[in-house]
Scaffold this active site. Structure first.
Site, PDB file in Angstrom:
ATOM      1  N   HIS A 121      11.527  40.734  39.012  1.00  0.00           N
ATOM      2  CA  HIS A 121      12.350  41.123  38.201  1.00  0.00           C
ATOM      3  C   HIS A 121      12.407  42.777  38.597  1.00  0.00           C
ATOM      4  O   HIS A 121      11.889  43.339  39.676  1.00  0.00           O
ATOM      5  CB  HIS A 121      12.071  40.883  36.839  1.00  0.00           C
ATOM      6  CG  HIS A 121      11.026  41.415  36.459  1.00  0.00           C
ATOM      7  ND1 HIS A 121       9.592  41.509  36.946  1.00  0.00           N
ATOM      8  CD2 HIS A 121      11.220  42.599  35.000  1.00  0.00           C
ATOM      9  CE1 HIS A 121       8.942  41.914  36.054  1.00  0.00           C
ATOM     10  NE2 HIS A 121       9.591  42.883  35.151  1.00  0.00           N
ATOM     11  N   HIS A 176      12.320  45.636  37.555  1.00  0.00           N
ATOM     12  CA  HIS A 176      12.001  46.976  36.827  1.00  0.00           C
ATOM     13  C   HIS A 176      10.841  47.591  37.026  1.00  0.00           C
ATOM     14  O   HIS A 176      10.529  47.338  38.448  1.00  0.00           O
ATOM     15  CB  HIS A 176      10.735  46.134  34.756  1.00  0.00           C
ATOM     16  CG  HIS A 176      11.561  45.361  34.449  1.00  0.00           C
ATOM     17  ND1 HIS A 176      10.595  45.573  33.286  1.00  0.00           N
ATOM     18  CD2 HIS A 176      12.635  46.045  33.653  1.00  0.00           C
ATOM     19  CE1 HIS A 176      11.722  44.768  32.494  1.00  0.00           C
ATOM     20  NE2 HIS A 176      13.188  45.375  32.311  1.00  0.00           N
ATOM     21  N   ASP A 213       8.459  49.287  37.284  1.00  0.00           N
ATOM     22  CA  ASP A 213       7.074  49.313  37.772  1.00  0.00           C
ATOM     23  C   ASP A 213       6.785  48.532  38.250  1.00  0.00           C
ATOM     24  O   ASP A 213       5.329  47.676  38.587  1.00  0.00           O
ATOM     25  CB  ASP A 213       6.267  49.483  36.426  1.00  0.00           C
ATOM     26  CG  ASP A 213       7.109  47.808  35.318  1.00  0.00           C
ATOM     27  OD1 ASP A 213       7.854  47.701  35.287  1.00  0.00           O
ATOM     28  OD2 ASP A 213       6.318  48.051  34.458  1.00  0.00           O
ATOM     29  N   HIS A 214       8.060  47.513  39.224  1.00  0.00           N
ATOM     30  CA  HIS A 214       7.623  46.205  40.023  1.00  0.00           C
ATOM     31  C   HIS A 214       8.047  46.167  41.377  1.00  0.00           C
ATOM     32  O   HIS A 214       7.796  45.555  42.512  1.00  0.00           O
ATOM     33  CB  HIS A 214       8.083  44.710  39.225  1.00  0.00           C
ATOM     34  CG  HIS A 214       6.861  44.476  38.020  1.00  0.00           C
ATOM     35  ND1 HIS A 214       6.552  44.054  37.927  1.00  0.00           N
ATOM     36  CD2 HIS A 214       7.051  45.474  36.757  1.00  0.00           C
ATOM     37  CE1 HIS A 214       6.375  43.914  37.218  1.00  0.00           C
ATOM     38  NE2 HIS A 214       6.858  44.888  35.250  1.00  0.00           N
ATOM     39  N   HIS A 229      12.252  37.536  30.143  1.00  0.00           N
ATOM     40  CA  HIS A 229      11.604  39.306  30.481  1.00  0.00           C
ATOM     41  C   HIS A 229      13.316  40.110  30.621  1.00  0.00           C
ATOM     42  O   HIS A 229      13.633  40.479  30.224  1.00  0.00           O
ATOM     43  CB  HIS A 229      10.464  39.438  31.106  1.00  0.00           C
ATOM     44  CG  HIS A 229      10.341  40.800  31.261  1.00  0.00           C
ATOM     45  ND1 HIS A 229       9.752  40.993  29.958  1.00  0.00           N
ATOM     46  CD2 HIS A 229       9.689  41.266  32.391  1.00  0.00           C
ATOM     47  CE1 HIS A 229       9.029  42.492  30.526  1.00  0.00           C
ATOM     48  NE2 HIS A 229       9.384  42.531  31.785  1.00  0.00           N
ATOM     49  N   ASP A 268       5.899  39.734  34.920  1.00  0.00           N
ATOM     50  CA  ASP A 268       5.627  40.053  33.097  1.00  0.00           C
ATOM     51  C   ASP A 268       6.339  38.561  32.795  1.00  0.00           C
ATOM     52  O   ASP A 268       6.715  39.153  31.319  1.00  0.00           O
ATOM     53  CB  ASP A 268       7.129  41.055  33.262  1.00  0.00           C
ATOM     54  CG  ASP A 268       6.714  42.381  33.651  1.00  0.00           C
ATOM     55  OD1 ASP A 268       5.138  42.459  34.146  1.00  0.00           O
ATOM     56  OD2 ASP A 268       6.826  43.697  33.567  1.00  0.00           O
ATOM     57  N   HIS A 280       0.266  42.882  34.312  1.00  0.00           N
ATOM     58  CA  HIS A 280      -0.021  43.914  33.310  1.00  0.00           C
ATOM     59  C   HIS A 280      -1.468  43.515  32.808  1.00  0.00           C
ATOM     60  O   HIS A 280      -1.691  42.990  33.261  1.00  0.00           O
ATOM     61  CB  HIS A 280       0.499  44.462  32.679  1.00  0.00           C
ATOM     62  CG  HIS A 280       2.078  44.800  32.930  1.00  0.00           C
ATOM     63  ND1 HIS A 280       1.845  46.930  33.075  1.00  0.00           N
ATOM     64  CD2 HIS A 280       3.423  44.342  32.728  1.00  0.00           C
ATOM     65  CE1 HIS A 280       3.483  46.705  33.422  1.00  0.00           C
ATOM     66  NE2 HIS A 280       4.318  45.999  33.487  1.00  0.00           N
TER      67      HIS A 280
HETATM   68 ZN   LIG Z   1       8.829  43.878  33.795  1.00  0.00          ZN
END
Ligand SMILES: [Zn+2]
Length: 220
Positions: free
Chosen positions: A55, A57, A59-60, A117, A136, A174
């Site tokens: 996805h 985001h 942090d990905h 998400h 996530d 995570h």
């Molecule tokens: Zn995420």
């Protein structure tokens, strides 16, 4: 056999690096950052030829550009991610959605659309290898936060993951187990299974150990 390496980055992210020793191919799943992932690959003599994003985001996907640039002189790096989020991930080379297949060497991964998400979140399921990368959407003892979807969508996602074979290794992005378990205990304070698992999780975290599915070593 596929080897899967866990790379802890940022506060609590896990990047997964997967290597196929037959084809020599390596895939980075959800690289939050580039440098630690490149370092682990270099240590092993691996070239990261693909990135799979679950996805949009940061942090990905934050490592997409750095890894691609570093691999430019080594054959390039093809970046795959959810077509439904293409506008938010400008670095994508290949857009995928429900039912599409991607591959590392001869190992196929089917794309599962698992919105909730984020609206276009996907998972990558390697059925023959018993591996799923869930980003996530699913964590140890919990699911992802509902940023762009509904609880009904997330419940459907959980049902799909629950229908996979019981020995499937679920690689999440995570280290959230302890906070998920604490919440689960407030919801079901009498549930001994949760309490027992939390004893183990608390002990592992006190020692700084991860509580997610173990990396996969190659068969020798
Ligand atoms: Zn995420």
């Amino acid at each position: 056999m596929l080897e899967v390496v866990r790379i802890p980055v940022l506060n609590d992210n896990y990047v997964w690096l997967m290597h196929d020793d037959v084809s020599g191919e390596t895939v980075a799943v959800d690289p939050a950052v580039a440098d630690p992932v490149l370092a682990v690959a270099a240590e092993r003599g691996w070239v990261i030829g693909q990135i799979w994003n679950t996805h949009w985001h940061g942090d990905h996907t934050g490592g997409n550009v750095g890894i691609k640039e570093a691999m430019a002189a080594k054959g390039g790096c093809l970046i795959t991610g959810p077509g439904a989020e293409a506008a938010k991930i400008p670095t994508l080379d290949r857009l995928v959605g429900e039912g599409d297949y991607v591959a590392i060497g001869a190992h196929a991964a089917q794309v599962m659309a698992v919105p909730a998400h984020t609206a276009g979140h996907v998972a990558y399921h390697l059925a023959d290898d018993g591996i799923v990368f869930v980003g996530d959407t699913l964590f140890a003892m919990g699911c992802g936060r509902l940023f762009e979807g509904t609880a009904t969508q997330m419940f459907d996602n959980m049902a799909r993951f629950a229908s996979l074979p019981g020995d499937t290794a679920v690689y999440c992005a995570h280290e959230y187990t302890q906070s998920n378990g604490r919440f689960a205990l407030t919801a079901e304070p009498e549930n001994r299974a949760i309490a027992n698992r939390m004893d183990a999780v608390d002990a592992d975290r006190a020692r700084g150990l991860p509580t997610v599915v173990a990396p996969r070593a190659p068969r020798r």
